[in-house]
Design a protein around this motif. Sequence first.
Motif, PDB file in Angstrom:
ATOM      1  N   ALA A 193      26.907   8.518  65.494  1.00  0.00           N
ATOM      2  CA  ALA A 193      27.561   9.104  66.668  1.00  0.00           C
ATOM      3  C   ALA A 193      29.032   8.721  66.710  1.00  0.00           C
ATOM      4  O   ALA A 193      29.899   9.552  67.013  1.00  0.00           O
ATOM      5  N   GLY A 194      29.330   7.458  66.407  1.00  0.00           N
ATOM      6  CA  GLY A 194      30.722   7.027  66.393  1.00  0.00           C
ATOM      7  C   GLY A 194      31.543   7.777  65.356  1.00  0.00           C
ATOM      8  O   GLY A 194      32.665   8.219  65.633  1.00  0.00           O
ATOM      9  N   ALA A 195      30.982   7.934  64.170  1.00  0.00           N
ATOM     10  CA  ALA A 195      31.690   8.679  63.123  1.00  0.00           C
ATOM     11  C   ALA A 195      31.922  10.123  63.543  1.00  0.00           C
ATOM     12  O   ALA A 195      32.999  10.691  63.310  1.00  0.00           O
ATOM     13  N   ASP A 196      30.906  10.720  64.181  1.00  0.00           N
ATOM     14  CA  ASP A 196      31.051  12.107  64.644  1.00  0.00           C
ATOM     15  C   ASP A 196      32.139  12.211  65.710  1.00  0.00           C
ATOM     16  O   ASP A 196      32.914  13.173  65.736  1.00  0.00           O
ATOM     17  N   MET A 197      32.197  11.235  66.624  1.00  0.00           N
ATOM     18  CA  MET A 197      33.203  11.261  67.685  1.00  0.00           C
ATOM     19  C   MET A 197      34.614  11.176  67.116  1.00  0.00           C
ATOM     20  O   MET A 197      35.504  11.929  67.525  1.00  0.00           O
ATOM     21  N   VAL A 198      34.803  10.281  66.150  1.00  0.00           N
ATOM     22  CA  VAL A 198      36.123  10.153  65.531  1.00  0.00           C
ATOM     23  C   VAL A 198      36.469  11.426  64.767  1.00  0.00           C
ATOM     24  O   VAL A 198      37.602  11.924  64.832  1.00  0.00           O
ATOM     25  N   GLY A 199      35.486  11.974  64.077  1.00  0.00           N
ATOM     26  CA  GLY A 199      35.719  13.219  63.365  1.00  0.00           C
ATOM     27  C   GLY A 199      36.092  14.362  64.290  1.00  0.00           C
ATOM     28  O   GLY A 199      36.855  15.263  63.910  1.00  0.00           O
ATOM     29  N   ALA A 200      35.577  14.307  65.516  1.00  0.00           N
ATOM     30  CA  ALA A 200      35.884  15.349  66.500  1.00  0.00           C
ATOM     31  C   ALA A 200      37.191  15.110  67.233  1.00  0.00           C
ATOM     32  O   ALA A 200      37.630  15.966  68.003  1.00  0.00           O
ATOM     33  N   GLY A 201      37.814  13.934  67.023  1.00  0.00           N
ATOM     34  CA  GLY A 201      39.118  13.703  67.626  1.00  0.00           C
ATOM     35  C   GLY A 201      39.228  12.519  68.561  1.00  0.00           C
ATOM     36  O   GLY A 201      40.282  12.316  69.174  1.00  0.00           O
ATOM     37  N   ALA A 202      38.169  11.710  68.698  1.00  0.00           N
ATOM     38  CA  ALA A 202      38.277  10.511  69.531  1.00  0.00           C
ATOM     39  C   ALA A 202      39.222   9.513  68.888  1.00  0.00           C
ATOM     40  O   ALA A 202      39.168   9.278  67.675  1.00  0.00           O
ATOM     41  N   ASP A 228      22.714  15.232  82.298  1.00  0.00           N
ATOM     42  CA  ASP A 228      22.876  15.976  81.047  1.00  0.00           C
ATOM     43  C   ASP A 228      23.309  17.423  81.268  1.00  0.00           C
ATOM     44  O   ASP A 228      23.416  18.202  80.316  1.00  0.00           O
ATOM     45  N   GLN A 229      23.590  17.792  82.523  1.00  0.00           N
ATOM     46  CA  GLN A 229      24.075  19.137  82.825  1.00  0.00           C
ATOM     47  C   GLN A 229      25.406  19.086  83.580  1.00  0.00           C
ATOM     48  O   GLN A 229      25.686  19.912  84.429  1.00  0.00           O
ATOM     49  N   ARG A 230      26.231  18.109  83.240  1.00  0.00           N
ATOM     50  CA  ARG A 230      27.501  17.909  83.944  1.00  0.00           C
ATOM     51  C   ARG A 230      28.712  18.061  83.028  1.00  0.00           C
ATOM     52  O   ARG A 230      29.793  17.538  83.320  1.00  0.00           O
ATOM     53  N   LEU A 231      28.557  18.768  81.924  1.00  0.00           N
ATOM     54  CA  LEU A 231      29.660  18.923  80.989  1.00  0.00           C
ATOM     55  C   LEU A 231      30.835  19.653  81.622  1.00  0.00           C
ATOM     56  O   LEU A 231      31.985  19.204  81.530  1.00  0.00           O
ATOM     57  N   ALA A 232      30.580  20.785  82.256  1.00  0.00           N
ATOM     58  CA  ALA A 232      31.677  21.570  82.822  1.00  0.00           C
ATOM     59  C   ALA A 232      32.439  20.763  83.868  1.00  0.00           C
ATOM     60  O   ALA A 232      33.680  20.774  83.904  1.00  0.00           O
ATOM     61  N   GLY A 233      31.715  20.051  84.708  1.00  0.00           N
ATOM     62  CA  GLY A 233      32.381  19.218  85.709  1.00  0.00           C
ATOM     63  C   GLY A 233      33.164  18.085  85.072  1.00  0.00           C
ATOM     64  O   GLY A 233      34.263  17.737  85.532  1.00  0.00           O
ATOM     65  N   VAL A 251      32.699  14.239  73.394  1.00  0.00           N
ATOM     66  CA  VAL A 251      33.998  14.171  72.735  1.00  0.00           C
ATOM     67  C   VAL A 251      34.489  15.526  72.223  1.00  0.00           C
ATOM     68  O   VAL A 251      35.624  15.916  72.517  1.00  0.00           O
ATOM     69  N   PRO A 252      33.707  16.282  71.449  1.00  0.00           N
ATOM     70  CA  PRO A 252      34.270  17.531  70.899  1.00  0.00           C
ATOM     71  C   PRO A 252      34.759  18.486  71.977  1.00  0.00           C
ATOM     72  O   PRO A 252      35.842  19.086  71.851  1.00  0.00           O
ATOM     73  N   GLU A 253      33.978  18.617  73.039  1.00  0.00           N
ATOM     74  CA  GLU A 253      34.349  19.538  74.110  1.00  0.00           C
ATOM     75  C   GLU A 253      35.598  19.066  74.842  1.00  0.00           C
ATOM     76  O   GLU A 253      36.469  19.864  75.192  1.00  0.00           O
ATOM     77  N   THR A 254      35.698  17.755  75.077  1.00  0.00           N
ATOM     78  CA  THR A 254      36.873  17.224  75.775  1.00  0.00           C
ATOM     79  C   THR A 254      38.119  17.337  74.916  1.00  0.00           C
ATOM     80  O   THR A 254      39.200  17.694  75.402  1.00  0.00           O
ATOM     81  N   VAL A 255      37.992  17.032  73.631  1.00  0.00           N
ATOM     82  CA  VAL A 255      39.133  17.162  72.728  1.00  0.00           C
ATOM     83  C   VAL A 255      39.620  18.610  72.702  1.00  0.00           C
ATOM     84  O   VAL A 255      40.832  18.874  72.754  1.00  0.00           O
ATOM     85  N   GLN A 256      38.694  19.558  72.633  1.00  0.00           N
ATOM     86  CA  GLN A 256      39.104  20.960  72.637  1.00  0.00           C
ATOM     87  C   GLN A 256      39.830  21.318  73.927  1.00  0.00           C
ATOM     88  O   GLN A 256      40.881  21.982  73.906  1.00  0.00           O
TER      89      GLN A 256
END
Length: 359
Positions: A119-128, A310-315, A336-341
């Motif tokens: 998960a950490g590697a994925d987060m960094v890859g996504a821009g964390a 788990d349904q609070r992404l948009a907020g 992370v990916p959604e926030t970075v975008q």
Amino acid sequence: MTRTLLRPTGFVDNPFGHDGKVARLAGGLLFFASVEAIRLDDTNRVAVRELWPVEIIEDRFDEDMAQQWQRLTAPRPSLKLGDNTITLDQPRVMGIINATPDSFSDGGSFEDFDAACFAGADMVGAGASILDIGGESTRPGAQTVWEGDEIERVSSIVERLVKGGNAVSIDTRKAAVMEAALGLGAHLVNDVSALGWDERSMEVVANAGVPVVLMHAQGDPQTMQENPHYDDVLVDIWLWLEDRIAKVEEAGIDRANVIIDPGIGFGKTLAHNLQLINGLALFHSLGCPILFGASRKRMIGALSNEAPADQRLAGSLALAIAAANQGAQIIRVHDVPETVQALRVWRGLRDQALTPPRA
């Protein structure tokens, strides 16, 4: 002695053609044309609120306001976290890895060592830019975890992610856990008690010379949501953080290593949280980078038909952008990916606004 606090407001798209009428916020991408001058009485309660244009503000300064102004407008130094240099001229994302069975939004998801590291590697890859690893839940009502168990939960994850070249933060309020994580190469301490829960924590951070996040919380996780009260939540927390920064400086921690967090959801009602977010720019006058953490928090459910965590992404994204629009330098999130975008789109808008018009 009475005081006047300065909250930047009147944000404008760009400074072009506004010489002397706008100021840059903390060396970032935002410019403001006025401040709300919050005058306090001799008991530190709000007496008067006024709007002052930037172009005349320096004529009204006393020594305290002049210092606030310098801190409001000074660029924030980059964070040096291991081999990673993280500039703070725009919002950066901190990814959350909860190695706990009972965190409010993802309890159990990262208890497994491999799952947490992937998960950490994925987060960094996504821009964390930073990974924040915690082994104790501090959700409302959470019970204290023995430090030995907390160390066992986080140590191998910290060690692996540090060796992978990542910027790693340890999310703990216990000195022994800080020592263990820092000994394995962690670069930053994120403490929800602002180094107040464990009497040794200030010494540990001072000796390590690492950056530290000081977060405000009213009460502890067991009691913090039992009728929290403030005279004025924005002013009260500003004054509390000012005092806390002074105390850690006295303990030998360089102010340049201090990051502040107003503690959304920690001893605050929904109304308190909303007031803090709307007035977040006030905290820049303390001269420290601001960390903002509202990802998946209960306030989002309260505003959206009690949507589960788990349904609070948009907020969560809406609050991240609100924080960026107030100049927050670090946004702590689960998604992370959604926030970075979202922040890349926000950055694109700012870049275009700050492109000088053609003659």
